[in-house]
Structures are given as structure tokens and as C-alpha cells.
Design a protein around this motif. Structure first.
Motif, PDB file in Angstrom:
ATOM      1  N   LEU A 150       1.187  -0.923  -0.542  1.00 13.31           N
ATOM      2  CA  LEU A 150       0.199  -0.017   0.351  1.00 13.31           C
ATOM      3  C   LEU A 150       0.594   1.300  -0.346  1.00 13.31           C
ATOM      4  O   LEU A 150       0.479   2.349  -0.475  1.00 13.31           O
ATOM      5  CB  LEU A 150      -0.898   0.121   1.443  1.00 13.31           C
ATOM      6  CG  LEU A 150      -2.204  -0.782   0.768  1.00 13.31           C
ATOM      7  CD1 LEU A 150      -2.943  -0.895   2.361  1.00 13.31           C
ATOM      8  CD2 LEU A 150      -2.607  -0.594   0.069  1.00 13.31           C
ATOM      9  N   VAL A 151       1.235   1.787   0.998  1.00 14.65           N
ATOM     10  CA  VAL A 151       2.619   2.489   0.895  1.00 14.65           C
ATOM     11  C   VAL A 151       3.487   2.508  -0.558  1.00 14.65           C
ATOM     12  O   VAL A 151       3.249   3.761  -0.919  1.00 14.65           O
ATOM     13  CB  VAL A 151       3.937   2.501   1.640  1.00 14.65           C
ATOM     14  CG1 VAL A 151       5.122   3.490   2.445  1.00 14.65           C
ATOM     15  CG2 VAL A 151       3.136   2.598   3.102  1.00 14.65           C
ATOM     16  N   LEU A 290      10.518   6.277   4.371  1.00 13.57           N
ATOM     17  CA  LEU A 290       9.727   6.541   5.594  1.00 13.57           C
ATOM     18  C   LEU A 290       9.133   6.148   6.149  1.00 13.57           C
ATOM     19  O   LEU A 290       8.699   6.260   7.250  1.00 13.57           O
ATOM     20  CB  LEU A 290       9.264   8.392   5.923  1.00 13.57           C
ATOM     21  CG  LEU A 290      10.326   8.943   5.529  1.00 13.57           C
ATOM     22  CD1 LEU A 290      10.033  10.552   5.278  1.00 13.57           C
ATOM     23  CD2 LEU A 290      11.938   9.147   6.069  1.00 13.57           C
ATOM     24  N   GLU A 291       8.616   4.841   5.425  1.00 12.49           N
ATOM     25  CA  GLU A 291       7.923   3.823   5.894  1.00 12.49           C
ATOM     26  C   GLU A 291       8.513   3.168   7.155  1.00 12.49           C
ATOM     27  O   GLU A 291       7.548   2.412   7.658  1.00 12.49           O
ATOM     28  CB  GLU A 291       6.870   3.368   5.075  1.00 12.49           C
ATOM     29  CG  GLU A 291       7.680   1.809   4.506  1.00 12.49           C
ATOM     30  CD  GLU A 291       7.275   0.969   3.346  1.00 12.49           C
ATOM     31  OE1 GLU A 291       6.370   0.246   3.223  1.00 12.49           O
ATOM     32  OE2 GLU A 291       8.042   1.184   2.374  1.00 12.49           O
ATOM     33  N   VAL A 340       0.110   9.174   5.232  1.00 13.52           N
ATOM     34  CA  VAL A 340      -1.552   9.246   5.775  1.00 13.52           C
ATOM     35  C   VAL A 340      -2.414   8.069   4.663  1.00 13.52           C
ATOM     36  O   VAL A 340      -3.177   7.418   5.243  1.00 13.52           O
ATOM     37  CB  VAL A 340      -1.701  10.598   5.941  1.00 13.52           C
ATOM     38  CG1 VAL A 340      -3.692  10.447   6.453  1.00 13.52           C
ATOM     39  CG2 VAL A 340      -1.169  11.580   7.176  1.00 13.52           C
ATOM     40  N   SER A 341      -1.840   8.141   4.427  1.00 15.93           N
ATOM     41  CA  SER A 341      -3.118   7.321   3.207  1.00 15.93           C
ATOM     42  C   SER A 341      -2.885   6.069   2.840  1.00 15.93           C
ATOM     43  O   SER A 341      -3.878   5.623   3.234  1.00 15.93           O
ATOM     44  CB  SER A 341      -3.193   7.732   1.449  1.00 15.93           C
ATOM     45  OG  SER A 341      -3.454   9.125   1.112  1.00 15.93           O
ATOM     46  N   ALA A 342      -1.619   5.657   3.190  1.00 11.81           N
ATOM     47  CA  ALA A 342      -1.469   4.677   3.456  1.00 11.81           C
ATOM     48  C   ALA A 342      -1.944   3.600   4.682  1.00 11.81           C
ATOM     49  O   ALA A 342      -2.111   3.265   4.873  1.00 11.81           O
ATOM     50  CB  ALA A 342      -0.041   3.907   3.404  1.00 11.81           C
ATOM     51  N   ALA A 343      -1.516   4.534   6.145  1.00 15.72           N
ATOM     52  CA  ALA A 343      -1.624   4.529   7.181  1.00 15.72           C
ATOM     53  C   ALA A 343      -3.666   4.284   7.266  1.00 15.72           C
ATOM     54  O   ALA A 343      -4.044   3.437   8.120  1.00 15.72           O
ATOM     55  CB  ALA A 343      -1.716   5.555   7.994  1.00 15.72           C
ATOM     56  N   LEU A 344      -4.432   5.302   6.721  1.00 10.02           N
ATOM     57  CA  LEU A 344      -5.985   4.956   6.814  1.00 10.02           C
ATOM     58  C   LEU A 344      -6.646   3.054   5.339  1.00 10.02           C
ATOM     59  O   LEU A 344      -6.766   2.950   6.615  1.00 10.02           O
ATOM     60  CB  LEU A 344      -6.222   6.011   5.773  1.00 10.02           C
ATOM     61  CG  LEU A 344      -6.311   8.051   6.695  1.00 10.02           C
ATOM     62  CD1 LEU A 344      -6.853   8.913   5.792  1.00 10.02           C
ATOM     63  CD2 LEU A 344      -6.894   7.322   8.549  1.00 10.02           C
ATOM     64  N   PHE A 411       2.682   8.481  16.952  1.00  7.07           N
ATOM     65  CA  PHE A 411       2.846   7.421  16.227  1.00  7.07           C
ATOM     66  C   PHE A 411       3.782   7.100  15.584  1.00  7.07           C
ATOM     67  O   PHE A 411       4.962   7.019  15.099  1.00  7.07           O
ATOM     68  CB  PHE A 411       2.204   8.278  15.342  1.00  7.07           C
ATOM     69  CG  PHE A 411       0.999   8.121  14.512  1.00  7.07           C
ATOM     70  CD1 PHE A 411      -0.399   8.101  14.133  1.00  7.07           C
ATOM     71  CD2 PHE A 411       1.631   6.837  13.026  1.00  7.07           C
ATOM     72  CE1 PHE A 411      -0.495   7.826  13.319  1.00  7.07           C
ATOM     73  CE2 PHE A 411       0.289   6.677  12.050  1.00  7.07           C
ATOM     74  CZ  PHE A 411      -0.926   6.650  12.124  1.00  7.07           C
ATOM     75  N   PRO A 412       3.688   5.173  15.778  1.00  6.21           N
ATOM     76  CA  PRO A 412       4.436   4.368  15.117  1.00  6.21           C
ATOM     77  C   PRO A 412       4.726   4.440  13.409  1.00  6.21           C
ATOM     78  O   PRO A 412       3.943   5.101  12.584  1.00  6.21           O
ATOM     79  CB  PRO A 412       3.963   3.184  15.342  1.00  6.21           C
ATOM     80  CG  PRO A 412       2.885   3.383  15.453  1.00  6.21           C
ATOM     81  CD  PRO A 412       2.414   4.999  15.680  1.00  6.21           C
ATOM     82  N   SER A 413       6.273   3.870  13.377  1.00  3.58           N
ATOM     83  CA  SER A 413       6.001   3.984  11.891  1.00  3.58           C
ATOM     84  C   SER A 413       4.680   2.875  10.946  1.00  3.58           C
ATOM     85  O   SER A 413       4.414   2.333  11.484  1.00  3.58           O
ATOM     86  CB  SER A 413       7.350   2.552  11.318  1.00  3.58           C
ATOM     87  OG  SER A 413       7.628   1.304  11.485  1.00  3.58           O
ATOM     88  N   ILE A 414       4.590   3.936   9.922  1.00  3.18           N
ATOM     89  CA  ILE A 414       3.510   2.904   8.818  1.00  3.18           C
ATOM     90  C   ILE A 414       3.061   1.653   8.550  1.00  3.18           C
ATOM     91  O   ILE A 414       2.306   0.767   8.717  1.00  3.18           O
ATOM     92  CB  ILE A 414       3.581   3.632   7.896  1.00  3.18           C
ATOM     93  CG1 ILE A 414       3.233   5.579   7.559  1.00  3.18           C
ATOM     94  CG2 ILE A 414       2.671   2.945   6.958  1.00  3.18           C
ATOM     95  CD1 ILE A 414       2.219   5.368   9.050  1.00  3.18           C
ATOM     96  N   GLY A 415       5.024   1.235   8.167  1.00  3.12           N
ATOM     97  CA  GLY A 415       5.527  -0.498   8.199  1.00  3.12           C
ATOM     98  C   GLY A 415       4.475  -1.483   9.128  1.00  3.12           C
ATOM     99  O   GLY A 415       4.673  -2.494   9.116  1.00  3.12           O
TER     100      GLY A 415
END
Length: 424
Positions: A150-151, A290-291, A340-344, A411-415
Motif C-alpha cells: 500500500l505505501v 520513511l515507512e 497518511v493515505s497508506a495508514a488509513l 505515532f509508530p512507523s506505517i510499516g
């Protein structure tokens, strides 16, 4: 999850990107989105410059920005419809409808009654239609690609969009100077037709809700479910921070034509918009790197740096330096948007994604247009440079908000996000 892959070789790109590009339906979705984005960027430059050319007032450019964004406030009402609609069919219909609406300006010009009110009148109509298209495209991505991609999918889409958009914006100023802004509206209508064709070729998997018609009670229950998830999770704080960022960006956007006019003219305006888009592009390209980094500290540092760049931009009088500073200010914004898009898309359950995306868009839309109106008013009173300074201070406030709220700061890493995290 769609698994239709074409004969894509990964010799030039890495394995994850090659996997995405080999996904036929993702490619078609991306192509439709990219073409539509080209038209949107041309429309952005054309509409803001045309309003300023017809009135000579930043108050009207602020009003134009307000009208083009305020209809986003009703987006949360459309979210349940997006989640229940066949997304491919919805995207085609909406793109064609936008193409018809945008032709009103060239038609008015041909008939000899074009004025600023015609330009302003179509803005809320286009913005309302976009409230169906944008969440539908966003909801389609996790149905077409694996969670682990997704990221990369958002980064790839944003990178391509921004690269083409930057070129379109840079060229838009030259086209306006040569043939006028009205010509860009006709081009915009053509891009909507092409994007509709691309979306028609995408096979988007359905969910259990697809094609169902809600009763009034079901509709209200769907609506409450989306709003409750936003209010009851960290998404609520994300929305507050995003609303502030949009408001301060809107202030600067409202006075950008006047700022450009003071240092160059229509061509300079196109270059300024293009530099901002180029900065967003660079940020989007770097988002994948940065993920794995803690999202909170990255965002705090990014918005603080952006504020500093804007302050430098208004303190120098050499155009290349101004363009570089404007571009650098939007590098963190590009990374932020992708992450943010990937997080959602990861943290929100798929059957709620349309509602959550629409709700977050509605909240930012209530605040964002106020920034445009305020920026337009202050531009006439204080001057465009002063408004951009105020916007820079606003970005520093966004960084401060992230620093002050524990769930954002930590807030943690998106990954590391698990699917459905925000619904827990």
C-alpha cells in the motif's frame, strides 16, 4: 484482491514496484487517476488566474478557492453511497459528468457572456462531483493490491501524478500567456473523457455491501459508523492537524496569483505552482524510505522545516531562490500525504474506507475554505507576502500540535500498522 498481472519485467525497478506495475487493474486505475490529475492541475492554474484576470482582486481569488473546496464539507454524506456502489461504474459516471460541467466556461466565452460569476458558478459543482471520485479511487486501491504494497502503491501513484502535474502547471502559465486561460478548460474536459475510459477498463472487486441499497435507517447507521471511527481513534487527531495544514496552505494559495504578479506575471504563477508540485513529488518519491521510520517525529520535523522554507521564500527577491524555497516547503507535504493515505488504507477496514475518507475530507473542507477566504481578505489589506508569512507561522503550529498530542507524537512507523488497527 485482484491478481491480474501482465508481462512486466522487474529489471529496472525493484520487486515491489515491479509487482505493482505488473498488476493490470492497478495500472489502469493509476492511468485514469493520472490523466484526471493532469486536467485538475490545468484547471487549478486556469481558474485561479482567470478569476484574478477578470477582477484584479485577491478577495475574488480567495472566494474562488473557497467555492472549489467548501462542497467537500458534504463529503461525509456521500461516503455510505461510495462504500455501497460498484466503484468502477461510479468512477466512469463521475468523470464524464465533470467533463460536461467544465465545458461551461469555453461555451460562455464562445457565446460572449463570460464573466467571473460563470467561472465561480462551476467550481462548487466540480468539487461536489470530486467528493464521489476521490474516495472511490482511494477505496479501490486496497482492493487491487496487497496490504504490504500500500505505501509503495500510494507513493508510485503520487509520484507519477506530481511529476506530470508539475510539467502541466509549468506549461499552463505559458499557455495562458499565449492563448488565454479559457483554452485550458477545453483541455480539462478532454482529460475527463480519457480518464473515464481508463476507469471503465478496471475490474474492481466487490465487497458484501456493493450494490446494496440502504434504507434510511441503514444509511444513518452507516454514516454514524464512519464518523464514530474517526472520533474514537487517532484518526480524529490526524484530521485536526490536517485541517490546520489545509487552512494555512489555503491562505497562501489565495494570494499566490497576486504574489506571482508582483514578481513576474502569469508565467511566474505557473512556475510557483509547479515548484510546489515538484516539491510534493520529491516527498512522494521519498515516502517509501520513511515507512519504517516513526511517523510522529518525521511529521514534526517536516512541518517545522516547511515553515522555515516559506519564511525564506518571502525574504529573498531572486526568483530562482523563491521557486526553490517554495518547492522545498512541500517536500514534507508530499511524504505526509502518501504515508497518511497508506495508514488509513491499512488501519481502516475496507468496508468503512469510503466513509472514513469522506468524513475526513469533510472535516478538513470545513476549515480549509475559511483559510482561503481569510487569505484573500488579508491579501487585499496586508499584501500577499504578509499572508505567506502568516501561513509559515501556521505550519509551525501544525508541528507544535503533533508534538503536543501523545498519540501523534508517538505515532509508530506505517510499516508496523496491522490491518484494521484503528477499528480496535
Amino acid at each position: 484482491m485482484a491478481e491480474r498481472y501482465g508481462p512486466w519485467s522487474g529489471g529496472i525497478v525493484d520487486r515491489r514496484t515491479a509487482s505493482l506495475l505488473g498488476n493490470v487493474d492497478f495500472r489502469r486505475l493509476y492511468a485514469g487517476h493520472a490523466v484526471s490529475r493532469i486536467g485538475d492541475e490545468l484547471y487549478l492554474v486556469a481558474s485561479m488566474w482567470l478569476v484574478y484576470a477578470l477582477t484584479g482582486s485577491t478577495l475574488y481569488t480567495g472566494l474562488a478557492g473557497f467555492l472549489s473546496r467548501f462542497p467537500q464539507a458534504i463529503g461525509f454524506l456521500l461516503g455510505p453511497l461510495v462504500d455501497r456502489s460498484p466503484l468502477g461504474r461510479l468512477l466512469v459516471v463521475v468523470e464524464l459528468a465533470q467533463g460536461v460541467v467544465v465545458l461551461a466556461v469555453p461555451a460562455a466565452a464562445a457565446l460572449g457572456f463570460l464573466d467571473v460569476w460563470v467561472v465561480l458558478a462551476i467550481m462548487p459543482a466540480l468539487a461536489t462531483l470530486a467528493r464521489l471520485s476521490d474516495p472511490a479511487q482511494n477505496a479501490a486501491i486496497p482492493r487491487l493490491v496487497d496490504d504490504s504494497l500500500l505505501v509503495r502503491a500510494n507513493s508510485l501513484a503520487s509520484t507519477g501524478d506530481r511529476a506530470i502535474g508539475a510539467l502541466a502547471q509549468a506549461g499552463a502559465g505559458a499557455v495562458i500567456a499565449a492563448v488565454g486561460a479559457v483554452a485550458l478548460y477545453a483541455v480539462n474536459a478532454a482529460t475527463f473523457a480519457v480518464s473515464a475510459l481508463c476507469f471503465a477498463l478496471v475490474a474492481i472487486p466487490s465487497t458484501e455491501m456493493t450494490g446494496t441499497i440502504p434504507s434510511a435507517r441503514d444509511y444513518l447507521a452507516d454514516l454514524r459508523e464512519g464518523v464514530s471511527l474517526v472520533r474514537g481513534s487517532v484518526i480524529g487527531h490526524l484530521v485536526v492537524a490536517a485541517s490546520l495544514a489545509v487552512a494555512f496552505t489555503g491562505m497562501a494559495t489565495a494570494v499566490l496569483p497576486a504574489f506571482a504578479d508582483a514578481i513576474g506575471g502569469a508565467g511566474t504563477y505557473g512556475l510557483l505552482v509547479a515548484s510546489m508540485t515538484a516539491g510534493t513529488l520529491v516527498g512522494a518519491i521519498g515516502a517509501s524510505r520513511l515507512e519504517s521510520a516513526p511517523f510522529g517525529p518525521v511529521t514534526i520535523a517536516g512541518f517545522a522545516a516547511a515553515a522555515g522554507c516559506w519564511l525564506v521564500a518571502v525574504s529573498v527577491d531572486w526568483l530562482p531562490a523563491v521557486l526553490v524555497c517554495f518547492g522545498l516547503a512541500f517536500v514534507p507535504v508530499g511524504s505526509y500525504n502518501v504515508l497518511v493515505s497508506a495508514a488509513l488504507q491499512t488501519g481502516v477496514p475496507e468496508d468503512l474506507l469510503g466513509r472514513v475518507t469522506s468524513t475526513t475530507g469533510s472535516v478538513t473542507a470545513v476549515v480549509g475554505p475559511s483559510g482561503l477566504l481569510l487569505g484573500g481578505y488579508l491579501g487585499d489589506v496586508l499584501g500577499s507576502a504578509s499572508v505567506i508569512v502568516a501561513s509559515a507561522i501556521g505550519f509551525s503550529l501544525v508541528a507544535s500540535y503533533w508534538l503536543a498530542v501523545p498519540s501523534l507524537r508517538g505515532f509508530p512507523s506505517i510499516g508496523t500498522l496491522e490491518p484494521g488497527t484503528f477499528a480496535c
